[in-house]
Design an enzyme around this catalytic site. Structure first.
Site, PDB file in Angstrom:
ATOM      1  N   SER A 109     -12.399 -19.356  44.074  1.00 21.86           N
ATOM      2  CA  SER A 109     -11.695 -19.442  45.354  1.00 21.86           C
ATOM      3  C   SER A 109     -11.995 -18.206  46.177  1.00 21.86           C
ATOM      4  O   SER A 109     -12.336 -17.143  45.634  1.00 21.86           O
ATOM      5  CB  SER A 109     -10.186 -19.517  45.097  1.00 21.86           C
ATOM      6  OG  SER A 109      -9.472 -19.306  46.283  1.00 21.86           O
ATOM      7  N   TYR A 116      -2.676 -15.875  40.779  1.00 20.29           N
ATOM      8  CA  TYR A 116      -3.722 -16.885  41.017  1.00 20.29           C
ATOM      9  C   TYR A 116      -5.017 -16.172  41.414  1.00 20.29           C
ATOM     10  O   TYR A 116      -6.100 -16.447  40.886  1.00 20.29           O
ATOM     11  CB  TYR A 116      -3.269 -17.833  42.129  1.00 20.29           C
ATOM     12  CG  TYR A 116      -4.335 -18.790  42.612  1.00 20.29           C
ATOM     13  CD1 TYR A 116      -4.746 -19.864  41.828  1.00 20.29           C
ATOM     14  CD2 TYR A 116      -4.946 -18.627  43.872  1.00 20.29           C
ATOM     15  CE1 TYR A 116      -5.732 -20.749  42.271  1.00 20.29           C
ATOM     16  CE2 TYR A 116      -5.924 -19.503  44.317  1.00 20.29           C
ATOM     17  CZ  TYR A 116      -6.317 -20.559  43.512  1.00 20.29           C
ATOM     18  OH  TYR A 116      -7.296 -21.426  43.948  1.00 20.29           O
TER      19      TYR A 116
HETATM   20  N1  NAP Z   1      -7.267 -26.662  47.628  1.00 17.15           N
HETATM   21  C1  NAP Z   1      -7.697 -25.478  48.020  1.00 17.15           C
HETATM   22  O1  NAP Z   1      -7.440 -25.028  49.139  1.00 17.15           O
HETATM   23  C2  NAP Z   1      -8.534 -24.648  47.079  1.00 17.15           C
HETATM   24  C3  NAP Z   1      -9.077 -23.466  47.598  1.00 17.15           C
HETATM   25  C4  NAP Z   1      -9.861 -22.696  46.776  1.00 17.15           C
HETATM   26  C5  NAP Z   1     -10.096 -23.074  45.481  1.00 17.15           C
HETATM   27  N2  NAP Z   1      -9.565 -24.210  44.991  1.00 17.15           N
HETATM   28  C6  NAP Z   1      -9.831 -24.557  43.596  1.00 17.15           C
HETATM   29  O2  NAP Z   1     -10.369 -25.851  43.506  1.00 17.15           O
HETATM   30  C7  NAP Z   1      -9.949 -26.468  42.296  1.00 17.15           C
HETATM   31  C8  NAP Z   1      -9.315 -27.803  42.605  1.00 17.15           C
HETATM   32  O3  NAP Z   1      -8.207 -27.594  43.428  1.00 17.15           O
HETATM   33  P1  NAP Z   1      -7.460 -28.788  44.189  1.00 17.15           P
HETATM   34  O4  NAP Z   1      -6.846 -28.170  45.384  1.00 17.15           O
HETATM   35  O5  NAP Z   1      -8.348 -29.936  44.318  1.00 17.15           O
HETATM   36  O6  NAP Z   1      -6.286 -29.076  43.132  1.00 17.15           O
HETATM   37  P2  NAP Z   1      -5.286 -30.337  43.073  1.00 17.15           P
HETATM   38  O7  NAP Z   1      -5.408 -31.157  44.280  1.00 17.15           O
HETATM   39  O8  NAP Z   1      -3.949 -29.783  42.734  1.00 17.15           O
HETATM   40  O9  NAP Z   1      -5.842 -31.172  41.847  1.00 17.15           O
HETATM   41  C9  NAP Z   1      -5.847 -30.585  40.605  1.00 17.15           C
HETATM   42  C10 NAP Z   1      -6.354 -31.575  39.579  1.00 17.15           C
HETATM   43  O10 NAP Z   1      -6.254 -30.927  38.321  1.00 17.15           O
HETATM   44  C11 NAP Z   1      -5.382 -31.665  37.487  1.00 17.15           C
HETATM   45  N3  NAP Z   1      -4.558 -30.753  36.715  1.00 17.15           N
HETATM   46  C12 NAP Z   1      -3.690 -29.836  37.189  1.00 17.15           C
HETATM   47  N4  NAP Z   1      -3.130 -29.189  36.161  1.00 17.15           N
HETATM   48  C13 NAP Z   1      -3.684 -29.693  35.043  1.00 17.15           C
HETATM   49  C14 NAP Z   1      -3.508 -29.424  33.679  1.00 17.15           C
HETATM   50  N5  NAP Z   1      -2.642 -28.521  33.238  1.00 17.15           N
HETATM   51  N6  NAP Z   1      -4.239 -30.112  32.774  1.00 17.15           N
HETATM   52  C15 NAP Z   1      -5.098 -31.071  33.179  1.00 17.15           C
HETATM   53  N7  NAP Z   1      -5.301 -31.376  34.475  1.00 17.15           N
HETATM   54  C16 NAP Z   1      -4.590 -30.689  35.394  1.00 17.15           C
HETATM   55  C17 NAP Z   1      -4.512 -32.489  38.398  1.00 17.15           C
HETATM   56  O11 NAP Z   1      -4.039 -33.596  37.657  1.00 17.15           O
HETATM   57  P3  NAP Z   1      -2.574 -34.150  37.935  1.00 17.15           P
HETATM   58  O12 NAP Z   1      -2.692 -34.884  39.211  1.00 17.15           O
HETATM   59  O13 NAP Z   1      -2.290 -34.982  36.775  1.00 17.15           O
HETATM   60  O14 NAP Z   1      -1.682 -32.959  38.069  1.00 17.15           O
HETATM   61  C18 NAP Z   1      -5.526 -32.833  39.491  1.00 17.15           C
HETATM   62  O15 NAP Z   1      -6.350 -33.882  39.083  1.00 17.15           O
HETATM   63  C19 NAP Z   1      -9.005 -25.487  41.616  1.00 17.15           C
HETATM   64  O16 NAP Z   1      -9.697 -24.763  40.642  1.00 17.15           O
HETATM   65  C20 NAP Z   1      -8.591 -24.584  42.758  1.00 17.15           C
HETATM   66  O17 NAP Z   1      -8.223 -23.308  42.300  1.00 17.15           O
HETATM   67  C21 NAP Z   1      -8.770 -25.014  45.764  1.00 17.15           C
END
Ligand code: NAP
Length: 323
Positions: free
Chosen positions: A201, A213
């Protein structure tokens, strides 16, 4: 006559010194200019224009399956869909069985590929034998280490359930990436091909609104870089992606609509948040073009801007964070 010789010698020394200083000044200017040119024009043009229109890595030639962690929502789900669209069969690894079944069906019917699911909660560390068994015998082309979680937005001491959350954060954001890579990399090294994408990130540079985080994402960037450098001549591509704000459930957990409004977050959401679909369509093109990037041109410039702001951004954010 002597006076004239001495004057000439002094002038010569002055001229030499002056031109040396001038050369130094020109060199410094050139260095600055090439740095600015590289960051503001060359990199965005290469990664987000050329990589889009020129043929990239043919992922289908690397193997049959793509494994995606945290694949039922947000960025992970979009990677799964994009990779299925490129003709790869998909393994979804996530924690909610019902969401896994729904996304698996969506991908099967949408793209006509095979889909397998593995139920795993990455807050636990006893899941890796089960994952290893499930992946045995699969010809894996791509691993997307995507699973991640965050905390509420606050100053360090106001982080809700700081101790418990920290253990979960480390397991989900750091241990998962390390162990999944260790599971899949030997197979890729053996066949001398494959791609591993590690989701870090922009927060890895340091974001005091979510200190823990941010620290786990600094780990993610570093482990990804170290593994990439270790195996850079192996034929396996290892890429770090450091996104800015992407509209996914994760962002909404950290910043719910009923949370106190924070100017920084409101502006970030308004001006720099993009949909997961748009983000992944851009990020996936950069595979093979960059070992580490922000994934989308907008986030490239957000990153440059936030680095320029430095400590000033901390001061502003500290004033805004809820007490
Ligand atoms: N969104 C942003 O702005 C952003 C920015 C920078 C980096 N990132 C990074 O990108 C990645 C994806 O982020 P996202 O925003 O797409 O996240 P998200 O929408 O919250 O989705 C997370 C996914 O991971 C699964 N998950 C969460 N906790 C879990 C656990 N303990 N065990 C197994 N599966 C789990 C969730 O499943 P459930 O639905 O079952 O919970 C969901 O499928 C992350 O590494 C995040 O740090 C995101």
């Amino acid at each position: 006559m002597d006076a004239v010789v001495i004057a000439c010698q002094r002038l010569a020394v002055l001229f030499t010194e002056c031109s040396f200083v001038c050369i130094l000044a020109y060199a410094a200017l050139l260095y600055l200019f090439t740095g600015v040119f590289r960051k503001t024009l060359y990199i965005p043009f290469k990664l987000y224009f050329l990589a889009k229109y020129l043929p990239g890595v043919d992922l289908q030639k690397l193997g049959r399956w793509a494994v995606i962690t945290g694949a039922t929502d947000g960025i992970g789900k979009e990677y799964a869909k994009s990779l299925a669209q490129k003709g790869l069969d998909i393994v979804l690894v996530s924690r909610s069985p019902s969401k896994l079944a729904k996304v698996a069906e969506e991908i099967k019917t949408g793209y006509g590929v095979c889909v397998q699911t593995i139920v795993a909660d990455f807050t636990r560390v006893d899941i890796y034998d089960k994952i290893k068994k499930a992946l045995e015998g699969l010809d894996i082309a791509v691993l997307i280490n995507n699973v991640g979680m965050t905390t509420n937005l606050s100053t360090f001491l106001k982080t809700k359930q700081l101790l418990e959350k920290t253990v979960d954060l480390v397991n989900v954001n750091c241990v998962s990436m390390t162990n999944m890579t260790a599971l899949v990399l030997p197979h890729m090294l053996e066949k001398r091909k494959g791609v591993i994408v590690n989701l870090s990130s922009i927060a890895s540079y340091g974001f005091i609104g979510t200190a823990t985080y941010s620290a786990t994402k600094a780990y993610a960037s570093k482990i990804s870089e170290m593994v990439q450098r270790t195996y850079k001549d192996s034929g396996v591509i290892i890429q770090t992606i450091e996104p800015g704000m992407v509209e996914t459930p994760m962002v909404m957990v950290a910043y719910k609509e009923d949370s106190p409004r924070i100017d920084f977050m409101d502006k970030a959401l308004k001006y720099s948040a993009i949909s997961a679909d748009t983000f992944v369509k851009s990020a996936i093109n950069t595979i093979g073009w960059s070992d580490c990037c922000n994934g989308h041109v907008l986030h490239h410039f957000v990153c440059l801007f936030s680095r320029m702001q430095g400590a000033a951004a901390d001061v502003k954010l500290l004033g805004d964070l809820p007490e």
